[in-house]
Structures are given as C-alpha cells and as structure tokens.
Design a protein around this motif. Structure first.
Motif, PDB file in Angstrom:
ATOM      1  N   ARG A 228       1.922  -3.060  -9.393  1.00 45.19           N
ATOM      2  CA  ARG A 228       1.179  -4.098  -8.671  1.00 45.19           C
ATOM      3  C   ARG A 228       0.778  -3.674  -7.268  1.00 45.19           C
ATOM      4  NH1 ARG A 228       4.814  -7.298  -5.418  1.00 45.19           N
ATOM      5  NH2 ARG A 228       6.995  -6.678  -5.713  1.00 45.19           N
ATOM      6  N   TYR A 229       1.400  -2.615  -6.763  1.00 43.28           N
ATOM      7  CA  TYR A 229       1.058  -2.167  -5.405  1.00 43.28           C
ATOM      8  C   TYR A 229      -0.238  -1.358  -5.365  1.00 43.28           C
ATOM      9  CZ  TYR A 229       5.831  -3.553  -4.288  1.00 43.28           C
ATOM     10  OH  TYR A 229       6.983  -4.280  -4.114  1.00 43.28           O
ATOM     11  N   GLY A 230      -0.698  -0.889  -6.513  1.00 44.75           N
ATOM     12  CA  GLY A 230      -1.939  -0.132  -6.560  1.00 44.75           C
ATOM     13  C   GLY A 230      -1.873   1.189  -5.819  1.00 44.75           C
ATOM     14  N   ALA A 231      -0.686   1.753  -5.712  1.00 48.43           N
ATOM     15  CA  ALA A 231      -0.498   3.007  -4.979  1.00 48.43           C
ATOM     16  C   ALA A 231      -0.946   4.196  -5.826  1.00 48.43           C
ATOM     17  CB  ALA A 231       0.959   3.171  -4.589  1.00 48.43           C
ATOM     18  N   PRO A 232      -1.342   5.299  -5.184  1.00 54.51           N
ATOM     19  CA  PRO A 232      -1.712   6.498  -5.943  1.00 54.51           C
ATOM     20  C   PRO A 232      -0.517   7.049  -6.716  1.00 54.51           C
ATOM     21  CG  PRO A 232      -1.568   6.984  -3.593  1.00 54.51           C
ATOM     22  CD  PRO A 232      -1.470   5.501  -3.725  1.00 54.51           C
ATOM     23  N   ASP A 233      -0.805   7.850  -7.728  1.00 55.96           N
ATOM     24  CA  ASP A 233       0.258   8.363  -8.603  1.00 55.96           C
ATOM     25  C   ASP A 233       1.326   9.132  -7.837  1.00 55.96           C
ATOM     26  OD1 ASP A 233      -0.929   7.232 -10.804  1.00 55.96           O
ATOM     27  OD2 ASP A 233      -1.874   9.098 -11.504  1.00 55.96           O
ATOM     28  N   TRP A 234       0.915   9.961  -6.844  1.00 54.64           N
ATOM     29  CA  TRP A 234       1.906  10.757  -6.129  1.00 54.64           C
ATOM     30  C   TRP A 234       2.892   9.860  -5.387  1.00 54.64           C
ATOM     31  CZ3 TRP A 234       2.834  10.290  -1.001  1.00 54.64           C
ATOM     32  CH2 TRP A 234       1.835   9.719  -0.201  1.00 54.64           C
ATOM     33  N   GLN A 235       2.403   8.720  -4.883  1.00 53.47           N
ATOM     34  CA  GLN A 235       3.271   7.806  -4.144  1.00 53.47           C
ATOM     35  C   GLN A 235       4.239   7.096  -5.090  1.00 53.47           C
ATOM     36  OE1 GLN A 235       3.132   6.668  -0.352  1.00 53.47           O
ATOM     37  NE2 GLN A 235       5.123   6.720  -1.372  1.00 53.47           N
ATOM     38  N   VAL A 236       3.739   6.650  -6.232  1.00 54.12           N
ATOM     39  CA  VAL A 236       4.608   6.002  -7.217  1.00 54.12           C
ATOM     40  C   VAL A 236       5.669   6.984  -7.706  1.00 54.12           C
ATOM     41  CG1 VAL A 236       4.708   4.882  -9.476  1.00 54.12           C
ATOM     42  CG2 VAL A 236       2.822   4.375  -7.910  1.00 54.12           C
ATOM     43  N   ASP A 237       5.262   8.227  -7.963  1.00 53.44           N
ATOM     44  CA  ASP A 237       6.222   9.251  -8.390  1.00 53.44           C
ATOM     45  C   ASP A 237       7.306   9.451  -7.332  1.00 53.44           C
ATOM     46  OD1 ASP A 237       4.798   9.637 -10.713  1.00 53.44           O
ATOM     47  OD2 ASP A 237       3.747  11.436 -10.005  1.00 53.44           O
ATOM     48  N   ALA A 238       6.911   9.430  -6.065  1.00 50.68           N
ATOM     49  CA  ALA A 238       7.878   9.601  -4.984  1.00 50.68           C
ATOM     50  C   ALA A 238       8.848   8.433  -4.946  1.00 50.68           C
ATOM     51  CB  ALA A 238       7.151   9.744  -3.642  1.00 50.68           C
ATOM     52  N   TRP A 239       8.328   7.213  -5.073  1.00 51.64           N
ATOM     53  CA  TRP A 239       9.196   6.035  -5.066  1.00 51.64           C
ATOM     54  C   TRP A 239      10.228   6.116  -6.185  1.00 51.64           C
ATOM     55  CZ3 TRP A 239       4.594   2.077  -4.690  1.00 51.64           C
ATOM     56  CH2 TRP A 239       4.151   2.012  -3.358  1.00 51.64           C
ATOM     57  N   ILE A 240       9.767   6.422  -7.385  1.00 51.63           N
ATOM     58  CA  ILE A 240      10.677   6.453  -8.532  1.00 51.63           C
ATOM     59  C   ILE A 240      11.668   7.603  -8.407  1.00 51.63           C
ATOM     60  CG2 ILE A 240      10.793   6.783 -11.031  1.00 51.63           C
ATOM     61  CD1 ILE A 240       8.100   5.306 -11.224  1.00 51.63           C
ATOM     62  N   SER A 241      11.219   8.737  -7.912  1.00 51.51           N
ATOM     63  CA  SER A 241      12.111   9.895  -7.808  1.00 51.51           C
ATOM     64  C   SER A 241      13.183   9.710  -6.739  1.00 51.51           C
ATOM     65  CB  SER A 241      11.304  11.172  -7.534  1.00 51.51           C
ATOM     66  OG  SER A 241      10.724  11.165  -6.242  1.00 51.51           O
ATOM     67  N   THR A 242      12.986   8.740  -5.837  1.00 51.02           N
ATOM     68  CA  THR A 242      14.059   8.372  -4.919  1.00 51.02           C
ATOM     69  C   THR A 242      15.308   7.992  -5.716  1.00 51.02           C
ATOM     70  OG1 THR A 242      12.473   7.522  -3.298  1.00 51.02           O
ATOM     71  CG2 THR A 242      14.738   6.734  -3.115  1.00 51.02           C
ATOM     72  N   TYR A 243      15.099   7.251  -6.781  1.00 49.04           N
ATOM     73  CA  TYR A 243      16.206   6.768  -7.603  1.00 49.04           C
ATOM     74  C   TYR A 243      16.689   7.823  -8.596  1.00 49.04           C
ATOM     75  CZ  TYR A 243      14.904   2.268  -5.632  1.00 49.04           C
ATOM     76  OH  TYR A 243      14.632   1.246  -4.754  1.00 49.04           O
ATOM     77  N   THR A 244      15.766   8.565  -9.202  1.00 48.72           N
ATOM     78  CA  THR A 244      16.194   9.555 -10.191  1.00 48.72           C
ATOM     79  C   THR A 244      16.946  10.714  -9.535  1.00 48.72           C
ATOM     80  OG1 THR A 244      13.987  10.592 -10.122  1.00 48.72           O
ATOM     81  CG2 THR A 244      14.407   8.973 -11.860  1.00 48.72           C
ATOM     82  N   ALA A 245      16.621  11.016  -8.288  1.00 46.31           N
ATOM     83  CA  ALA A 245      17.387  12.045  -7.576  1.00 46.31           C
ATOM     84  C   ALA A 245      18.829  11.593  -7.369  1.00 46.31           C
ATOM     85  CB  ALA A 245      16.735  12.362  -6.230  1.00 46.31           C
ATOM     86  N   ILE A 246      19.011  10.298  -7.086  1.00 46.27           N
ATOM     87  CA  ILE A 246      20.374   9.748  -6.982  1.00 46.27           C
ATOM     88  C   ILE A 246      21.043   9.793  -8.356  1.00 46.27           C
ATOM     89  CG2 ILE A 246      21.712   7.666  -6.504  1.00 46.27           C
ATOM     90  CD1 ILE A 246      19.536   6.900  -4.439  1.00 46.27           C
ATOM     91  N   ARG A 247      20.324   9.344  -9.379  1.00 48.95           N
ATOM     92  CA  ARG A 247      20.869   9.334 -10.747  1.00 48.95           C
ATOM     93  C   ARG A 247      21.352  10.713 -11.176  1.00 48.95           C
ATOM     94  NH1 ARG A 247      16.308   9.139 -15.004  1.00 48.95           N
ATOM     95  NH2 ARG A 247      16.312  11.332 -14.318  1.00 48.95           N
ATOM     96  N   ASP A 248      20.571  11.747 -10.804  1.00 45.60           N
ATOM     97  CA  ASP A 248      20.863  13.099 -11.264  1.00 45.60           C
ATOM     98  C   ASP A 248      21.907  13.818 -10.412  1.00 45.60           C
ATOM     99  OD1 ASP A 248      18.974  12.582 -13.179  1.00 45.60           O
ATOM    100  OD2 ASP A 248      17.412  13.839 -12.307  1.00 45.60           O
ATOM    101  N   GLY A 249      22.438  13.143  -9.406  1.00 50.28           N
ATOM    102  CA  GLY A 249      23.521  13.729  -8.618  1.00 50.28           C
ATOM    103  C   GLY A 249      23.097  14.688  -7.526  1.00 50.28           C
ATOM    104  N   GLU A 250      21.800  14.758  -7.235  1.00 49.39           N
ATOM    105  CA  GLU A 250      21.333  15.732  -6.255  1.00 49.39           C
ATOM    106  C   GLU A 250      21.674  15.346  -4.811  1.00 49.39           C
ATOM    107  OE1 GLU A 250      17.266  16.893  -6.726  1.00 49.39           O
ATOM    108  OE2 GLU A 250      17.508  17.362  -8.857  1.00 49.39           O
TER     109      GLU A 250
END
Length: 278
Positions: A228-250
C-alpha cells in the motif's frame, strides 16, 4: 588541534557526535544540506553527497572526517563514491565511516550491500579509515510498529543485538579525537544483548507504557502488507530484509567493542529508549 568534520550533523548520529565533540572542547566543522537546521556547534558548510565541488571545498584542511552513510536511495553507492573521491582530492587525513554489521556483497539486509561496497571504495582510495559497523539502532524499534502497536515482519525467533545511537555517536567522537589509534580498524557496534522481536515488543511495552506485540509474517504477507505504500521494489526488499536478516541470525552476535572503546557498558534497549525520550 585536529580539524574534524562531521557530515549529517542535522541527523541523529552526526548531531550527537558533533555535540560530544563540542562538549570535549573540539569545534567540529559541520557539513549539512540545510544550514538553517544545523546545530550551533561550529562552522557550517552547505553541501550534498552529489556535489563534488562543494564537498571538496568543505573538506579542505580536514584531518578527520565522520562520514555518516547517506539516506537510503537507489544511487547511494554512487553518492558515497563522490564523497570518498572528494575526501581524496581534498587531502583528508582519516575517514570514519558508519557502516553496518556484516557489511558485504551478500548481506541478507540488502542495504548492508551498499555498506560493503562503500567500505571497498574507502579501502581502495588509499585514505586512512575506521569503519563503525553498527547493528540496527535500538531507538528505531518503536517505529517498526503500526498505529496498533504491532511489529510485523518475517523475523521468526531470530535475535538482534541492536545498538543505541548514543553509543555509536560516543564511539565516533572517541575515534575522531585520536584517529591514528584506530587506523584500519572495523568495530562491530552492538548492544549488550541480542533479543527477539517478541522480546523487543515486551520491552517497548514496559518502557513506553503502551502495548506492543510482534506478528511473524510470511514473506508473502510481508510483501502484501507493504504494497500500500507504493514504494519501489528496492525499498520494499530493504524493508523486508530488515526482518529476514534478524531471522537468519546475521545480527545476533554481541560484540564487546562498545564497552572496550567507551569504558562503560553498552546501553540496553530499555536504556536507549529512556535516553531518547520515547
């Protein structure tokens, strides 16, 4: 007297660092995009990261530079390249760059790749350097929550050793005042403990006095909830990877670099929230 310049002085890290330097009797040179917003702590120079001429002029005669990473953008590495080249051209003695824990070309957190590329630029430039590899900032977790107090993201039970912005600024001010002692160093700046986002929500609730919870999204849910934010793909990927980096133990490792450099314990999540006035 060492000539010290600070970029991003209207932001949190740059502003806190400039204040600490001033309190120590050092007048920093402040490099900002908007001088009207700059703190009254030293001479102010207007320049942006995409203005090589203005950067060279602002950096002339600087012994040590705090290079605060630029705002998230799809051309951030190009902007950083301009800053590094300007520092070389101006004869800057030492660059202290705010990087990211585990910065590399294959960081799960996509913006960590920008930091890895920038570290390479600095190393290849021939400049003396120190890298401050910050974990996620402790103060931002309240802002991860929606209006309903729910932090949503695919982090699972992963842990993050988040660092206070105040600790990062204190380390930066320490290094800038004696850069030669830290030449070539890369410090991992973390808090004193690694916590899950469910634990972060509990700490936020107890510290801020309003309810927070964590909802572990799937990747599909994460993408859908941010559409719903209409953000570009690179920005959405960055937002989501904030969480997956935590999930993956990095981001789970706890470093002793903050207490070693400051001679005191690193601030906890609750300490950081209280100190920031949340």
């Amino acid at each position: 007297m060492t000539s010290i310049a600070v970029t991003g002085a209207t932001g949190t890290i740059g502003g806190l660092t400039a204040r600490l330097l001033a309190d120590a009797g050092v007048e920093p040179r402040l490099l900002v995009r908007d001088p009207s917003r700059a703190p009254d702590l030293g001479p102010t120079w207007r320049c942006s990261y995409d203005e090589p001429d203005a950067l060279r002029e602002a950096l002339a005669g600087v012994d040590a530079l705090l290079f605060v990473s630029g705002h998230e953008s799809d051309d951030r590495v190009a902007q950083h390249r301009t800053v590094v080249q300007a520092a070389v051209d101006a004869g800057v003695g030492h660059v202290v760059y705010t990087s990211f824990v585990g910065a590399s070309a294959d960081s799960t957190f996509t913006l960590g790749r920008d930091h890895g590329a920038t570290e390479d630029l600095v190393r290849d430039s021939g400049l003396a350097f120190t890298f401050l590899r910050d974990s996620f900032y402790a103060e931002i977790f309240a802002h991860f929550a929606g209006d309903d107090g729910v932090i949503r993201g695919p982090a699972g039970d992963g842990r993050v050793a988040a660092v206070s912005q105040r600790d990062v600024a204190a380390v930066a001010a320490t290094v800038l005042q004696d850069p030669a002692s830290h030449a070539g160093a890369a410090y991992d700046l973390t808090g004193p403990e690694a916590f899950t986002l469910a634990e972060a929500a509990a700490t936020l609730t107890a510290t801020l006095g309003r309810p927070f919870t964590f909802h572990d999204e799937t990747l599909d849910e994460a993408r859908a909830s941010r559409a719903r934010y209409g953000a570009p793909d690179w920005q959405v990927d960055a937002w989501i990877s904030t969480y997956t980096a935590i999930r993956d133990g990095e981001l789970a490792a706890v470093s002793d670099d903050v207490p070693t450099l400051l001679g005191r314990p690193a601030l906890s999540l609750a300490d950081a929230l209280r100190a920031s006035g949340h």
